[in-house]
Design a protein around this motif. Structure first.
Motif, PDB file in Angstrom:
ATOM      1  N   GLY A 239      16.286 -20.112  -1.892  1.00 54.19           N
ATOM      2  CA  GLY A 239      16.190 -18.867  -2.704  1.00 54.19           C
ATOM      3  C   GLY A 239      16.121 -19.558  -4.326  1.00 54.19           C
ATOM      4  N   PRO A 240      15.489 -18.928  -4.987  1.00 52.00           N
ATOM      5  CA  PRO A 240      15.060 -19.509  -6.164  1.00 52.00           C
ATOM      6  C   PRO A 240      16.374 -19.673  -7.145  1.00 52.00           C
ATOM      7  CG  PRO A 240      14.076 -17.344  -5.931  1.00 52.00           C
ATOM      8  CD  PRO A 240      14.677 -17.603  -4.863  1.00 52.00           C
ATOM      9  N   ASN A 241      16.361 -20.487  -8.082  1.00 50.33           N
ATOM     10  CA  ASN A 241      17.327 -20.836  -9.024  1.00 50.33           C
ATOM     11  C   ASN A 241      18.198 -19.435  -9.376  1.00 50.33           C
ATOM     12  OD1 ASN A 241      17.108 -23.204  -8.906  1.00 50.33           O
ATOM     13  ND2 ASN A 241      15.817 -23.649 -10.860  1.00 50.33           N
ATOM     14  N   GLY A 242      19.465 -19.452  -9.190  1.00 51.64           N
ATOM     15  CA  GLY A 242      20.066 -18.130  -9.872  1.00 51.64           C
ATOM     16  C   GLY A 242      20.249 -17.204  -8.831  1.00 51.64           C
ATOM     17  N   ALA A 243      19.785 -17.275  -7.606  1.00 53.63           N
ATOM     18  CA  ALA A 243      19.387 -16.409  -6.672  1.00 53.63           C
ATOM     19  C   ALA A 243      20.873 -15.995  -5.884  1.00 53.63           C
ATOM     20  CB  ALA A 243      18.880 -16.666  -5.410  1.00 53.63           C
ATOM     21  N   GLY A 244      22.160 -16.651  -6.345  1.00 52.44           N
ATOM     22  CA  GLY A 244      23.430 -16.432  -5.933  1.00 52.44           C
ATOM     23  C   GLY A 244      23.914 -17.163  -4.931  1.00 52.44           C
ATOM     24  N   LYS A 245      23.303 -18.115  -4.322  1.00 51.81           N
ATOM     25  CA  LYS A 245      23.585 -19.111  -3.015  1.00 51.81           C
ATOM     26  C   LYS A 245      24.787 -19.787  -3.215  1.00 51.81           C
ATOM     27  CE  LYS A 245      20.010 -21.515  -3.595  1.00 51.81           C
ATOM     28  NZ  LYS A 245      19.094 -20.909  -4.895  1.00 51.81           N
ATOM     29  N   THR A 246      25.062 -20.442  -4.201  1.00 54.00           N
ATOM     30  CA  THR A 246      26.262 -21.106  -4.418  1.00 54.00           C
ATOM     31  C   THR A 246      27.576 -20.348  -4.617  1.00 54.00           C
ATOM     32  OG1 THR A 246      25.083 -23.011  -5.584  1.00 54.00           O
ATOM     33  CG2 THR A 246      27.491 -22.908  -5.954  1.00 54.00           C
ATOM     34  N   THR A 247      27.331 -19.147  -5.440  1.00 58.80           N
ATOM     35  CA  THR A 247      28.269 -18.128  -5.431  1.00 58.80           C
ATOM     36  C   THR A 247      28.736 -17.503  -4.079  1.00 58.80           C
ATOM     37  OG1 THR A 247      27.383 -17.523  -7.438  1.00 58.80           O
ATOM     38  CG2 THR A 247      28.807 -15.987  -6.614  1.00 58.80           C
ATOM     39  N   LEU A 248      27.578 -17.397  -3.203  1.00 60.69           N
ATOM     40  CA  LEU A 248      28.006 -17.037  -1.820  1.00 60.69           C
ATOM     41  C   LEU A 248      29.251 -18.023  -1.155  1.00 60.69           C
ATOM     42  CD1 LEU A 248      28.100 -14.860   0.531  1.00 60.69           C
ATOM     43  CD2 LEU A 248      25.832 -15.933   1.185  1.00 60.69           C
TER      44      LEU A 248
ATOM     45  N   GLY B  20      30.754  -9.164 -16.325  1.00 60.49           N
ATOM     46  CA  GLY B  20      29.921  -8.176 -16.312  1.00 60.49           C
ATOM     47  C   GLY B  20      28.453  -8.396 -15.671  1.00 60.49           C
ATOM     48  N   PHE B  21      28.142  -9.659 -15.600  1.00 62.06           N
ATOM     49  CA  PHE B  21      26.924  -9.881 -15.029  1.00 62.06           C
ATOM     50  C   PHE B  21      27.133  -9.994 -13.403  1.00 62.06           C
ATOM     51  CE2 PHE B  21      24.555 -13.370 -12.935  1.00 62.06           C
ATOM     52  CZ  PHE B  21      22.994 -12.841 -13.169  1.00 62.06           C
ATOM     53  N   LYS B  22      26.267  -9.471 -12.876  1.00 60.96           N
ATOM     54  CA  LYS B  22      26.386  -9.337 -11.097  1.00 60.96           C
ATOM     55  C   LYS B  22      25.499 -10.532 -10.369  1.00 60.96           C
ATOM     56  CE  LYS B  22      27.428  -4.376 -10.758  1.00 60.96           C
ATOM     57  NZ  LYS B  22      26.972  -3.155 -10.591  1.00 60.96           N
ATOM     58  N   ALA B  23      26.398 -11.458 -10.397  1.00 59.94           N
ATOM     59  CA  ALA B  23      25.560 -12.619  -9.601  1.00 59.94           C
ATOM     60  C   ALA B  23      25.038 -12.554  -8.138  1.00 59.94           C
ATOM     61  CB  ALA B  23      26.506 -13.890  -9.737  1.00 59.94           C
ATOM     62  N   ILE B  24      26.279 -11.405  -7.515  1.00 59.20           N
ATOM     63  CA  ILE B  24      25.984 -10.875  -6.279  1.00 59.20           C
ATOM     64  C   ILE B  24      25.954  -9.446  -6.262  1.00 59.20           C
ATOM     65  CG2 ILE B  24      26.982 -10.871  -3.834  1.00 59.20           C
ATOM     66  CD1 ILE B  24      26.266 -13.636  -4.141  1.00 59.20           C
TER      67      ILE B  24
ATOM     68  N   GLU C 179      20.025 -25.057   0.512  1.00 54.73           N
ATOM     69  CA  GLU C 179      19.178 -26.241   0.241  1.00 54.73           C
ATOM     70  C   GLU C 179      18.066 -25.911  -0.292  1.00 54.73           C
ATOM     71  OE1 GLU C 179      19.639 -29.559   1.489  1.00 54.73           O
ATOM     72  OE2 GLU C 179      18.164 -29.611  -0.116  1.00 54.73           O
ATOM     73  N   HIS C 180      17.461 -26.641  -1.287  1.00 58.40           N
ATOM     74  CA  HIS C 180      16.347 -26.498  -2.415  1.00 58.40           C
ATOM     75  C   HIS C 180      15.286 -27.386  -1.771  1.00 58.40           C
ATOM     76  CE1 HIS C 180      17.748 -24.240  -5.794  1.00 58.40           C
ATOM     77  NE2 HIS C 180      18.760 -25.186  -5.754  1.00 58.40           N
ATOM     78  N   ASP C 181      15.383 -28.430  -1.068  1.00 54.28           N
ATOM     79  CA  ASP C 181      14.456 -29.107  -0.520  1.00 54.28           C
ATOM     80  C   ASP C 181      13.579 -28.527   0.685  1.00 54.28           C
ATOM     81  OD1 ASP C 181      12.754 -31.235   0.893  1.00 54.28           O
ATOM     82  OD2 ASP C 181      14.129 -32.644   0.320  1.00 54.28           O
TER      83      ASP C 181
END
Ligand SMILES: Nc1ncnc2c1ncn2[C@@H]1O[C@H](COP(=O)(O)OP(=O)(O)OP(=O)(O)O)[C@@H](O)[C@H]1O
Length: 263
Positions: A49-58, A28-32, A214-216
């Protein structure tokens, strides 16, 4: 002949990836949420993008690890990736490097590469097959690309952290993907390894399309061509690093909503 000259890898007209109105839900939580994203063949694209933005999910959606609840994910304009399993997507030519290492420490660098090359063919019997001259030349070419030609006979377990990461990238390269998805390739590396990783990305990009999460930010500033900024499951901005750095909205999401604090 270099292997990329024989395949229609780079076609500037058709996006290699087109994502339309993508939605991914976890219980039910929309990550994207309603994400649109397009990637041209031959690009080197950084996702930030900040933590939890959905990058890894994409990235997970692009490699088939996570299935969309809505929307389209098209590879080269016609293949709907949501209909394929992870291993089939790898066969189609999308390679994904995760942060966790998957190399065999007791095997040599070369043996790890050969195992990966043969996995691509998907037949157990090929594990026993002899390596052809063409494959040896491919192996050598990729070992040179990742800077480990001098360590081909070393046990993978004896490599430094950075070298292990390059070996993992090499194991993807030898499967000849058209699109490479890399999650924080320089994480935990020394400054000199980080620099070499950035240079490696550019070398890879001369023959393949690459997406890097990337975070760095120093790394992004130094090596990014085009940057996509994600926030709360969607694309916030896209452009050159300079455009992104000058964008107030981007600064706001990174610096904890400055505007709200001062109002
Ligand atoms: N398997 C899952 N089950 C439930 N929630 C998940 C799952 N995977 C991701 N999420 C949630 O989805 C959101 C997006 O996560 P994601 O890992 O894609 O973000 P990210 O931009 O890669 O973050 P980070 O930079 O911290 O790695 C987060 O709120 C995360 O908690």
């Amino acid at each position: 002949m270099p292997y990329n000259e024989t395949s229609p890898r780079i076609n500037a007209r058709t996006p290699i990836i087109r994502v339309e109105e993508l939605e991914v839900s976890f219980d039910g939580f929309k990550a994207i949420r309603g994400l649109n994203f397009s990637l041209e063949a031959g690009e080197l694209r950084f996702l930030i993008g900040p933590n939890g933005a959905g990058k890894t999910t994409l990235l997970d959606v692009l490699c088939g690890k996570v299935k969309p609840s809505k929307g389209k994910v098209l590879f080269k304009g016609q293949t709907d990736l949501s209909k394929y399993q992870e291993h089939q997507i790898a066969q189609l030519g999308i390679g994904r490097k995760f942060q966790a290492p998957s190399i065999f420490g007791t095997l040599t660098v070369e043996e790890n590469m050969l195992l990966s090359m043969r996995q691509k063919r998907g037949l157990l019997s090929t594990l026993l097959a002899k390596t052809t001259k063409e494959q040896r030349s491919r192996l050598q070419q990729d070992l040179e690309m990742i800077g480990l030609a001098g360590k081909a006979k070393d046990k993978a377990g004896s490599l430094s952290h950075g070298e292990k990461q390059w070996l993992e990238i090499g194991m993807l390269l030898i499967q000849e993907p058209e699109l490479l998805l890399l999650d924080e390739p320089a994480a935990g590396m020394t400054d000199s390894e980080t620099e070499k990783t950035g240079e490696l990305l550019h070398r890879i990009n001369s023959r393949q399309t690459v997406v890097v999460v990337e975070h760095d930010m120093e790394f992004v500033r130094r090596f990014a061509k085009t940057v996509t900024v994600m926030h709360e499951g969607t694309v916030l901005r896209e452009g050159s690093m300079q455009d992104i750095q000058e964008d107030d909205k981007v600064a706001e999401v990174y610096l904890g909503k400055r505007g709200e604090r001062h109002d």
